[in-house]
Design an enzyme around this catalytic site. Sequence first.
Site, PDB file in Angstrom:
ATOM      1  N   LYS A 192      12.334 -25.336  63.537  1.00 52.35           N
ATOM      2  CA  LYS A 192      12.626 -25.563  62.116  1.00 52.35           C
ATOM      3  C   LYS A 192      11.815 -26.791  61.711  1.00 52.35           C
ATOM      4  O   LYS A 192      12.349 -27.819  61.265  1.00 52.35           O
ATOM      5  CB  LYS A 192      14.144 -25.760  61.927  1.00 52.35           C
ATOM      6  N   ASP A 248      20.544 -19.776  71.581  1.00 49.95           N
ATOM      7  CA  ASP A 248      21.907 -19.234  71.658  1.00 49.95           C
ATOM      8  C   ASP A 248      22.104 -18.188  70.563  1.00 49.95           C
ATOM      9  O   ASP A 248      22.554 -17.073  70.804  1.00 49.95           O
ATOM     10  CB  ASP A 248      22.918 -20.379  71.497  1.00 49.95           C
ATOM     11  N   ASP A 252      21.943 -13.666  70.841  1.00 54.63           N
ATOM     12  CA  ASP A 252      23.032 -12.759  70.431  1.00 54.63           C
ATOM     13  C   ASP A 252      22.490 -11.704  69.470  1.00 54.63           C
ATOM     14  O   ASP A 252      22.823 -10.523  69.559  1.00 54.63           O
ATOM     15  CB  ASP A 252      24.167 -13.523  69.727  1.00 54.63           C
TER      16      ASP A 252
HETATM   17  C1  IPM Z   1      26.071 -18.538  75.815  1.00 50.18           C
HETATM   18  C2  IPM Z   1      27.414 -18.961  75.275  1.00 50.18           C
HETATM   19  C3  IPM Z   1      27.635 -20.431  75.588  1.00 50.18           C
HETATM   20  C4  IPM Z   1      26.510 -21.214  74.940  1.00 50.18           C
HETATM   21  C5  IPM Z   1      29.012 -20.983  75.164  1.00 50.18           C
HETATM   22  C6  IPM Z   1      30.143 -20.202  75.779  1.00 50.18           C
HETATM   23  C7  IPM Z   1      29.155 -22.443  75.464  1.00 50.18           C
HETATM   24  O1  IPM Z   1      27.505 -18.699  73.920  1.00 50.18           O
HETATM   25  O2  IPM Z   1      25.868 -18.642  77.037  1.00 50.18           O
HETATM   26  O3  IPM Z   1      25.254 -18.083  75.022  1.00 50.18           O
HETATM   27  O4  IPM Z   1      26.560 -21.497  73.747  1.00 50.18           O
HETATM   28  O5  IPM Z   1      25.550 -21.530  75.655  1.00 50.18           O
HETATM   29 MG    MG Z   2      25.860 -17.611  73.149  1.00 47.97          MG
END
Ligand code: IPM
Ligand code: MG
Length: 358
Positions: A192, A248, A252
């Site tokens: 960013k 992170d 996802d």
């Molecule tokens: C991941 C999870 C962790 C992170 C959490 C549970 C702390 O979301 O491994 O992606 O944010 O790293």
């Molecule tokens: Mg995560």
Amino acid sequence: MKEYNVVLLKGDGIGPEIVDQAVKVMDKAASIYGFKLNYTEKLLGGAAIDETGIPLPEDTIIECKKSDAVLLGAVGGYKWETLPGNLRPEAGLLGIRSALGLFANLRPAKIFSPLRDASPLRQDIIGENLDILIVRELTGGIYFGERGRLDDNGIPAAYDTEKYNVEQIRRICKKGFEAAMKRNKKLCSVDKANVLESSRLWRETVTEMAKDYPDVELSYMYVDNCAMQLVRNPKQFDVIVTSNIFGDILSDEASMISGSIGMLASASLGDGKLGLYEPIHGSAPDIAGQGIANPLATILSCAMMFRYSFDETKAADAIENAVANVLEKGYRTKDIYTEGTNVLSTKEMGIKVIESIE
Ligand code: IPM
Ligand code: MG
């Protein structure tokens, strides 16, 4: 016979169910490919809090440091949500990553062709064989920066700090370049830099490093644009390298392209061979204990363990092929079910994978 010592951190929620299946799969692959695995179980997260009062007992760190690899289920759950930040299960996870020096988190988002229908994206968008690797920085940035509460002229306030030094940026970007060299030679550095000073330093550093990797095509993208491009045209990506928090979030998102977050494996690595392997999904307390969780991300994490920590490439391929095979035959867990396929329990899925290893 070669032997490897593996620490199991089953953790919370669905963690124990999925790790149990993964262990059976690893044992089957090891027996075929001529090596042996010795397991030690240790506590992490909520399970550790319940037994010892803290999320990461010293003895867990010591055992992990002595091992060849660590397999982790998941941590966290409703029960521990009201504890102070440093005593929550998640603090245990961050603590073990940091204690083992695992600064590089490899998160491959790969689509298995039988699961194409499970992707929420249109077929023409995901293309034939989508395969993205996210290289996420894991022991720095806002996750580990200074944080606290303060009084902001009478208004209660809180802060967290995003900080990176050049060495931290260099070592993670090096992993990114190296991964790109082994793949399609495209590296996209996500930041960013239009707003954050830490991102500007990141960009300067990665640009300077690019001279040493003339074969890699380096590009840059702002994180908001990257979030958009991942659903607009994911095929444009090969390797993405980014900070802890951006990685992170983007991992996802990328996982969902492949049909379910229940399919995504990860490897956390440092400078040596020791690695920590875990599915990227969480502990899913809502379905824990029902025997319906998808064990495939954990099983695929074991394949990464065999590849990166043990150099047992054939056994790693065998696990990945077995998973592909089972999906090909139409076996699914509930999260990846589509019409005309067979839904299996966590255990049944484990058994199908074991039967398919050759
Ligand atoms: C991941 C999870 C962790 C992170 C959490 C549970 C702390 O979301 O491994 O992606 O944010 O790293
Ligand atoms: Mg995560």
